[in-house]
Design a protein around this motif. Structure first.
Motif, mmCIF file in Angstrom:
data_model
loop_
_atom_site.group_PDB
_atom_site.id
_atom_site.type_symbol
_atom_site.label_atom_id
_atom_site.label_comp_id
_atom_site.label_asym_id
_atom_site.label_seq_id
_atom_site.Cartn_x
_atom_site.Cartn_y
_atom_site.Cartn_z
ATOM 1 N N ASP A 111 0.735 -1.194 -0.137
ATOM 2 C CA ASP A 111 0.021 0.213 -0.114
ATOM 3 C C ASP A 111 0.966 1.215 0.036
ATOM 4 O OD1 ASP A 111 -2.455 -1.394 -0.018
ATOM 5 O OD2 ASP A 111 -2.808 -1.021 2.312
ATOM 6 N N GLU A 112 0.309 2.111 -0.771
ATOM 7 C CA GLU A 112 0.982 3.445 -0.813
ATOM 8 C C GLU A 112 0.090 4.463 -0.137
ATOM 9 O OE1 GLU A 112 2.413 6.880 -4.033
ATOM 10 O OE2 GLU A 112 2.344 5.011 -4.769
ATOM 11 N N THR A 113 0.464 5.103 0.913
ATOM 12 C CA THR A 113 -0.483 6.055 1.788
ATOM 13 C C THR A 113 0.169 7.372 2.336
ATOM 14 O OG1 THR A 113 -1.932 5.771 3.403
ATOM 15 C CG2 THR A 113 0.092 4.619 3.835
ATOM 16 N N VAL A 114 -0.911 8.183 2.724
ATOM 17 C CA VAL A 114 -0.234 9.382 3.243
ATOM 18 C C VAL A 114 -0.839 8.987 4.678
ATOM 19 C CG1 VAL A 114 -0.630 12.120 3.559
ATOM 20 C CG2 VAL A 114 -0.750 10.726 1.368
ATOM 21 N N LEU A 115 0.193 9.366 5.763
ATOM 22 C CA LEU A 115 -0.110 9.050 7.193
ATOM 23 C C LEU A 115 0.251 10.363 7.742
ATOM 24 C CD1 LEU A 115 1.810 5.728 7.160
ATOM 25 C CD2 LEU A 115 -0.614 5.974 7.039
ATOM 26 N N PHE A 116 -0.732 10.279 8.827
ATOM 27 C CA PHE A 116 -0.303 11.436 10.056
ATOM 28 C C PHE A 116 -0.191 10.690 11.262
ATOM 29 C CE2 PHE A 116 -3.001 13.572 6.922
ATOM 30 C CZ PHE A 116 -2.901 14.690 6.797
ATOM 31 N N VAL A 117 1.045 10.887 11.530
ATOM 32 C CA VAL A 117 1.659 9.906 12.666
ATOM 33 C C VAL A 117 1.842 10.681 13.980
ATOM 34 C CG1 VAL A 117 3.505 8.476 13.283
ATOM 35 C CG2 VAL A 117 2.869 8.654 10.843
ATOM 36 N N TRP A 118 1.418 9.926 15.036
ATOM 37 C CA TRP A 118 1.591 10.457 16.416
ATOM 38 C C TRP A 118 2.367 9.401 16.976
ATOM 39 C CZ3 TRP A 118 -0.416 8.429 21.117
ATOM 40 C CH2 TRP A 118 -0.254 9.101 22.203
ATOM 41 N N THR A 119 3.393 10.018 17.939
ATOM 42 C CA THR A 119 4.294 9.219 18.642
ATOM 43 C C THR A 119 3.961 9.447 20.165
ATOM 44 O OG1 THR A 119 5.695 9.566 16.919
ATOM 45 C CG2 THR A 119 6.626 8.748 18.922
ATOM 46 N N ASP A 120 3.966 8.227 20.756
ATOM 47 C CA ASP A 120 3.799 8.165 22.361
ATOM 48 C C ASP A 120 5.022 8.555 22.911
ATOM 49 O OD1 ASP A 120 4.900 5.683 22.698
ATOM 50 O OD2 ASP A 120 2.882 4.737 22.849
ATOM 51 N N ALA A 121 5.035 8.662 24.452
ATOM 52 C CA ALA A 121 6.209 8.629 25.197
ATOM 53 C C ALA A 121 7.039 7.657 25.237
ATOM 54 C CB ALA A 121 5.482 9.029 26.536
ATOM 55 N N GLN A 122 6.716 6.483 24.904
ATOM 56 C CA GLN A 122 7.506 5.375 24.743
ATOM 57 C C GLN A 122 8.097 5.030 23.344
ATOM 58 O OE1 GLN A 122 4.476 5.026 26.146
ATOM 59 N NE2 GLN A 122 5.314 5.265 27.950
ATOM 60 N N GLY A 123 7.860 6.220 22.444
ATOM 61 C CA GLY A 123 8.414 6.253 21.024
ATOM 62 C C GLY A 123 7.563 5.358 20.050
ATOM 63 N N ARG A 124 6.312 4.627 20.313
ATOM 64 C CA ARG A 124 5.751 4.012 19.520
ATOM 65 C C ARG A 124 4.795 4.929 18.608
ATOM 66 N NH1 ARG A 124 3.829 0.638 24.744
ATOM 67 N NH2 ARG A 124 2.757 2.711 25.117
ATOM 68 N N HIS A 125 4.637 4.689 17.314
ATOM 69 C CA HIS A 125 4.075 5.456 16.321
ATOM 70 C C HIS A 125 2.657 4.743 16.117
ATOM 71 C CE1 HIS A 125 8.218 7.179 16.053
ATOM 72 N NE2 HIS A 125 8.532 6.190 15.246
ATOM 73 N N GLN A 126 1.898 5.570 15.834
ATOM 74 C CA GLN A 126 0.385 5.043 15.133
ATOM 75 C C GLN A 126 -0.017 6.224 14.638
ATOM 76 O OE1 GLN A 126 -2.046 4.252 18.590
ATOM 77 N NE2 GLN A 126 -1.449 5.980 19.774
ATOM 78 N N VAL A 127 -1.055 5.830 13.741
ATOM 79 C CA VAL A 127 -2.022 6.674 12.904
ATOM 80 C C VAL A 127 -2.899 7.745 13.900
ATOM 81 C CG1 VAL A 127 -3.666 7.213 11.190
ATOM 82 C CG2 VAL A 127 -1.598 5.317 10.657
ATOM 83 N N ILE A 128 -2.800 8.798 13.767
ATOM 84 C CA ILE A 128 -3.603 9.909 14.668
ATOM 85 C C ILE A 128 -5.192 9.855 14.182
ATOM 86 C CG2 ILE A 128 -3.109 11.919 13.591
ATOM 87 C CD1 ILE A 128 -2.784 13.171 16.491
ATOM 88 N N GLY A 129 -6.046 9.778 15.060
ATOM 89 C CA GLY A 129 -7.295 9.918 14.685
ATOM 90 C C GLY A 129 -8.003 8.721 14.028
ATOM 91 N N PHE A 130 -7.181 7.463 14.194
ATOM 92 C CA PHE A 130 -7.657 6.155 13.613
ATOM 93 C C PHE A 130 -7.788 6.547 12.207
ATOM 94 C CE2 PHE A 130 -9.442 6.413 17.945
ATOM 95 C CZ PHE A 130 -9.019 5.120 18.602
ATOM 96 N N GLU A 131 -8.703 6.042 11.481
ATOM 97 C CA GLU A 131 -8.538 6.040 10.074
ATOM 98 C C GLU A 131 -8.890 7.222 9.380
ATOM 99 O OE1 GLU A 131 -11.757 3.467 8.948
ATOM 100 O OE2 GLU A 131 -13.239 4.978 9.634
ATOM 101 N N GLN A 132 -8.948 8.293 10.324
ATOM 102 C CA GLN A 132 -8.952 9.866 9.683
ATOM 103 C C GLN A 132 -7.380 10.292 9.282
ATOM 104 O OE1 GLN A 132 -11.612 12.874 11.968
ATOM 105 N NE2 GLN A 132 -11.153 11.149 13.437
ATOM 106 N N GLY A 133 -6.538 9.518 9.815
ATOM 107 C CA GLY A 133 -5.158 9.987 9.769
ATOM 108 C C GLY A 133 -4.544 9.177 8.663
ATOM 109 N N SER A 134 -5.211 8.482 7.861
ATOM 110 C CA SER A 134 -4.801 7.669 6.678
ATOM 111 C C SER A 134 -5.418 7.630 5.429
ATOM 112 C CB SER A 134 -4.820 6.204 7.253
ATOM 113 O OG SER A 134 -4.514 5.219 6.132
ATOM 114 N N LEU A 135 -4.713 8.323 4.489
ATOM 115 C CA LEU A 135 -5.181 8.189 3.184
ATOM 116 C C LEU A 135 -4.452 7.237 2.090
ATOM 117 C CD1 LEU A 135 -5.306 12.366 3.154
ATOM 118 C CD2 LEU A 135 -7.183 10.655 3.526
#
Length: 195
Positions: A111-135
């Motif tokens: 998959d090719e995608t545009v991601l809005f990525v949030w990083t928590d205090a432990q350095g783990r990355h996830q898409v912010i806003g659930f599926e809203q942050g993934s195109l």
């Protein structure tokens, strides 16, 4: 036969537990709409990239399944997470059990995608806003033009005036969307602390 029955009951019990737990969580939380400025401001990075690998793991208590996606950035529009990074998203399949969570983005290798990525205090990355942050990016086979699968409203949902007409949406054309994201990032360069 008895062992198969025992494993089947274990799977049913796990699925029932997850259904109840997710139902409880769904009642306890509300997913707030995030427009482009909200997604950009609260993201530590915004990246156009490719999913190049994925794997699943249990949490340390063996209660929750996570899927880890390896992302190879093609271009950063905000921030920088290096030449590759991993997203950690809730859900996946492990040991014959499947855990799905509504609104959590699911990716396929390639998959090719545009991601809005949030990083928590432990350095783990996830898409912010659930599926809203993934195109997801789509390429027209005839023209080669790249577009995203949906548009996002411009501006901020948090500062929208009640009763006002809806804000215009971002372009689905990749180059125009990138310009809109860069403009949004210039307005609010610091990442937020919560998802």
């Amino acid at each position: 036969m008895e062992r198969r029955c025992e494993e089947y009951m274990k799977k049913i019990t796990f699925a029932l537990f997850l259904s109840l737990a997710m139902g409880y969580c769904a009642m306890a939380t509300t997913l707030s709409r995030m427009d482009l400025d909200d997604l950009t401001a609260e993201s530590h990075a915004v990246v156009h990239g490719k999913i190049v690998a994925s794997r699943t793991e249990w949490d340390k208590n063996h209660n929750v399944i996570y899927t880890f996606y390896t992302v190879q950035p093609l271009e950063y529009l905000k921030g920088n997470l290096g030449p590759s990074f991993e997203l950690q998203e809730l859900g996946g399949e492990r040991d014959g059990l499947v855990m799905t969570v509504a609104s959590v983005p699911v990716f396929t290798v390639g998959d090719e995608t545009v991601l809005f990525v949030w990083t928590d205090a432990q350095g783990r990355h996830q898409v912010i806003g659930f599926e809203q942050g993934s195109l997801k990016v789509q390429t027209d086979a005839q023209t080669g033009q790249k577009t995203v699968d949906r548009a996002i409203r411009l501006g901020s949902a948090r500062s929208a005036v009640s009763g006002a007409s809806p804000a215009p949406a971002t372009s689905r054309s990749l180059p125009q969307l990138f310009n809109q994201i860069r403009s949004s990032a210039a307005k609010a360069p610091k990442a937020g602390a919560a998802q």
